[in-house]
Scaffold this motif. Structure first.
Motif, PDB file in Angstrom:
ATOM      1  N   THR A  71       0.826  -1.209   0.000  1.00 40.56           N
ATOM      2  CA  THR A  71       0.000   0.000   0.000  1.00 40.56           C
ATOM      3  C   THR A  71       0.861   1.260   0.000  1.00 40.56           C
ATOM      4  OG1 THR A  71      -0.072   0.172   2.410  1.00 40.56           O
ATOM      5  CG2 THR A  71      -1.739  -1.227   1.346  1.00 40.56           C
ATOM      6  N   ILE A  72       0.233   2.371  -0.346  1.00 36.52           N
ATOM      7  CA  ILE A  72       0.928   3.663  -0.316  1.00 36.52           C
ATOM      8  C   ILE A  72       1.441   3.945   1.093  1.00 36.52           C
ATOM      9  CG2 ILE A  72       0.612   6.155  -0.521  1.00 36.52           C
ATOM     10  CD1 ILE A  72      -1.378   5.659  -2.747  1.00 36.52           C
TER      11      ILE A  72
ATOM     12  N   LEU B 118       2.816   9.681  -3.887  1.00 35.47           N
ATOM     13  CA  LEU B 118       2.011   9.979  -5.081  1.00 35.47           C
ATOM     14  C   LEU B 118       2.746  10.930  -6.018  1.00 35.47           C
ATOM     15  CD1 LEU B 118      -1.543  10.319  -3.471  1.00 35.47           C
ATOM     16  CD2 LEU B 118      -0.664   8.435  -4.887  1.00 35.47           C
ATOM     17  N   ARG B 119       3.483  11.894  -5.466  1.00 33.66           N
ATOM     18  CA  ARG B 119       4.270  12.797  -6.313  1.00 33.66           C
ATOM     19  C   ARG B 119       5.392  12.019  -7.022  1.00 33.66           C
ATOM     20  NH1 ARG B 119       3.521  16.401  -1.953  1.00 33.66           N
ATOM     21  NH2 ARG B 119       5.566  15.875  -1.083  1.00 33.66           N
TER      22      ARG B 119
ATOM     23  N   SER C 206       3.836  10.065  -9.821  1.00 36.64           N
ATOM     24  CA  SER C 206       3.459  10.983 -10.893  1.00 36.64           C
ATOM     25  C   SER C 206       4.683  11.425 -11.686  1.00 36.64           C
ATOM     26  CB  SER C 206       2.752  12.207 -10.307  1.00 36.64           C
ATOM     27  OG  SER C 206       2.461  13.153 -11.316  1.00 36.64           O
TER      28      SER C 206
ATOM     29  N   PHE D 261       3.087   8.170 -14.159  1.00 33.93           N
ATOM     30  CA  PHE D 261       1.867   7.397 -13.908  1.00 33.93           C
ATOM     31  C   PHE D 261       0.775   8.310 -13.355  1.00 33.93           C
ATOM     32  CE2 PHE D 261       5.386   4.388 -13.553  1.00 33.93           C
ATOM     33  CZ  PHE D 261       4.982   3.423 -14.468  1.00 33.93           C
ATOM     34  N   ASP D 262      -0.452   8.061 -13.799  1.00 28.87           N
ATOM     35  CA  ASP D 262      -1.584   8.889 -13.368  1.00 28.87           C
ATOM     36  C   ASP D 262      -2.063   8.529 -11.974  1.00 28.87           C
ATOM     37  OD1 ASP D 262      -1.614  10.307 -15.762  1.00 28.87           O
ATOM     38  OD2 ASP D 262      -2.941   8.851 -16.737  1.00 28.87           O
ATOM     39  N   SER D 263      -1.765   7.303 -11.521  1.00 29.92           N
ATOM     40  CA  SER D 263      -2.252   6.867 -10.214  1.00 29.92           C
ATOM     41  C   SER D 263      -1.356   5.762  -9.671  1.00 29.92           C
ATOM     42  CB  SER D 263      -3.693   6.345 -10.325  1.00 29.92           C
ATOM     43  OG  SER D 263      -3.723   5.161 -11.122  1.00 29.92           O
ATOM     44  N   TYR D 264      -1.494   5.495  -8.394  1.00 29.48           N
ATOM     45  CA  TYR D 264      -0.715   4.418  -7.771  1.00 29.48           C
ATOM     46  C   TYR D 264      -1.157   3.045  -8.293  1.00 29.48           C
ATOM     47  CZ  TYR D 264       2.000   2.088  -4.114  1.00 29.48           C
ATOM     48  OH  TYR D 264       2.906   1.323  -3.440  1.00 29.48           O
ATOM     49  N   PRO D 265      -2.468   2.804  -8.483  1.00 23.90           N
ATOM     50  CA  PRO D 265      -2.872   1.515  -9.072  1.00 23.90           C
ATOM     51  C   PRO D 265      -2.276   1.275 -10.456  1.00 23.90           C
ATOM     52  CG  PRO D 265      -4.739   2.541  -8.008  1.00 23.90           C
ATOM     53  CD  PRO D 265      -3.639   3.564  -8.007  1.00 23.90           C
ATOM     54  N   GLU D 266      -2.162   2.334 -11.287  1.00 20.37           N
ATOM     55  CA  GLU D 266      -1.547   2.165 -12.603  1.00 20.37           C
ATOM     56  C   GLU D 266      -0.067   1.798 -12.448  1.00 20.37           C
ATOM     57  OE1 GLU D 266      -0.436   4.631 -16.676  1.00 20.37           O
ATOM     58  OE2 GLU D 266      -1.345   5.683 -14.970  1.00 20.37           O
TER      59      GLU D 266
ATOM     60  N   GLN E  13       1.268   0.173  -9.976  1.00 22.52           N
ATOM     61  CA  GLN E  13       1.346  -1.222  -9.539  1.00 22.52           C
ATOM     62  C   GLN E  13       1.008  -2.194 -10.661  1.00 22.52           C
ATOM     63  OE1 GLN E  13      -1.193  -1.159  -5.950  1.00 22.52           O
ATOM     64  NE2 GLN E  13       0.705  -1.440  -4.772  1.00 22.52           N
TER      65      GLN E  13
END
Length: 281
Positions: free
Chosen positions: A36-37, A52-53, A56, A60-65, A67
């Motif tokens: 997890t984050i 998250l930064r 990015s 990547f647009d998101s953490y799920p992407e 992963q």
């Protein structure tokens, strides 16, 4: 590039807090990237927004992407030759020889982008240090390239050795390793456990490791002084070793030029030995 390779390439440009995230990710790859984050932030000693930064900044647009792509990287890293054979049927309208050479050409271009000039020069500095003994070893398929490289450098500089014999004798050969010596290790995916262990033993003896590996990086990368990743995925049954050989030849050439005076002297001595001692008939 694989995510791990992207993170390594970005290290020099990351702000302090994000660099902590990068170091935590690389030191605990790949498991921490699949957690997890909050867990990644805690391990890095930062915050969730910092993670998250960092993600990015990698594009990547998101953490799920992030992963999802990481899982694909890990799956590709672990694929066996049999699995690759099942998933890599060539196009019917593309001649096999042309297709093979096209992939090799693309791999060479990608490898050139993946290895910075500064890392290449750092590798050459290690190989040019005459005060140190330089050891070479590779895996099941890559040891022939390690031996090839050692054979050339033996002519250029003194104190070059290629680990030989069965794995049970490698530790015997470690007896002569001294602090500051250099170990050039070739290790690509489906990484060889005994080779990884040898790298650890080399580090314990304070040797400097030059690792030549693939974009997913051998576990030896954790303790290597210099890491040179080569693109080996040929979208076929077997990985390609062309980039590994091309890199080895580039290193040999660069070290030869850097050691031009002493290299010429050694080469002339070798010529004298050859011509003054012709083979007996």
């Amino acid at each position: 590039m694989a995510i791990r390779e992207q993170v390594q390439a970005a290290l020099g440009t990351l702000p302090g807090a994000e660099k902590k995230v990068a170091h935590a990710f690389l030191a605990n790859y790949p498991s921490i990237g699949l957690s997890t984050i909050a867990e990644l932030a805690a391990l890095a000693g930062t915050s969730a927004p910092t993670v998250l930064r960092f993600v990015s900044r990698l594009g990547f647009d998101s953490y799920p992407e992030f992963q999802r792509v990481l899982r694909k990287d890990v799956q590709a890293q672990l694929m066996s030759p049999l699995e690759r054979a099942r998933s890599s049927a060539p196009a019917a309208d593309n001649p096999a020889l042309k297709a093979s050479f096209s992939v090799i050409s693309a791999n060479l271009e990608a490898t050139l982008k993946a290895i910075t000039e500064s890392e290449f020069e750092a590798a050459c500095e290690l190989l040019s240090d005459h005060k140190s003994t330089c050891y070479f070893l590779g895996g099941r398929f890559t040891d022939t390239i390690a031996a090839y490289m050692a054979a050339h450098l033996t002519i250029i500089r003194p104190n070059v050795r290629h680990f030989s014999g069965q794995t049970s004798t490698w530790r015997d050969q470690l007896l002569d390793v001294r602090p500051g010596d250099v170990a050039v290790l070739f290790d690509i995916r489906r990484y060889q456990a005994d080779l990884v262990r040898l790298g650890e033993l080399m580090v314990e003896r304070k040797a400097r490791i030059l690792l030549i590996t693939d974009p997913w990086l051998s576990p030896i990368a954790r303790s290597a002084r210099v890491v040179l990743p080569c693109v080996v995925d040929a979208n076929r049954t077997w990985d390609s070793s062309v980039t590994l050989l091309a890199l080895a030849e580039a290193l040999i050439d660069r070290v030869s030029r850097a050691q031009s005076s002493s290299a010429r002297t050694r080469m002339q001595t070798l010529e004298d030995i050859h011509w003054n001692n012709p083979p007996q008939r």
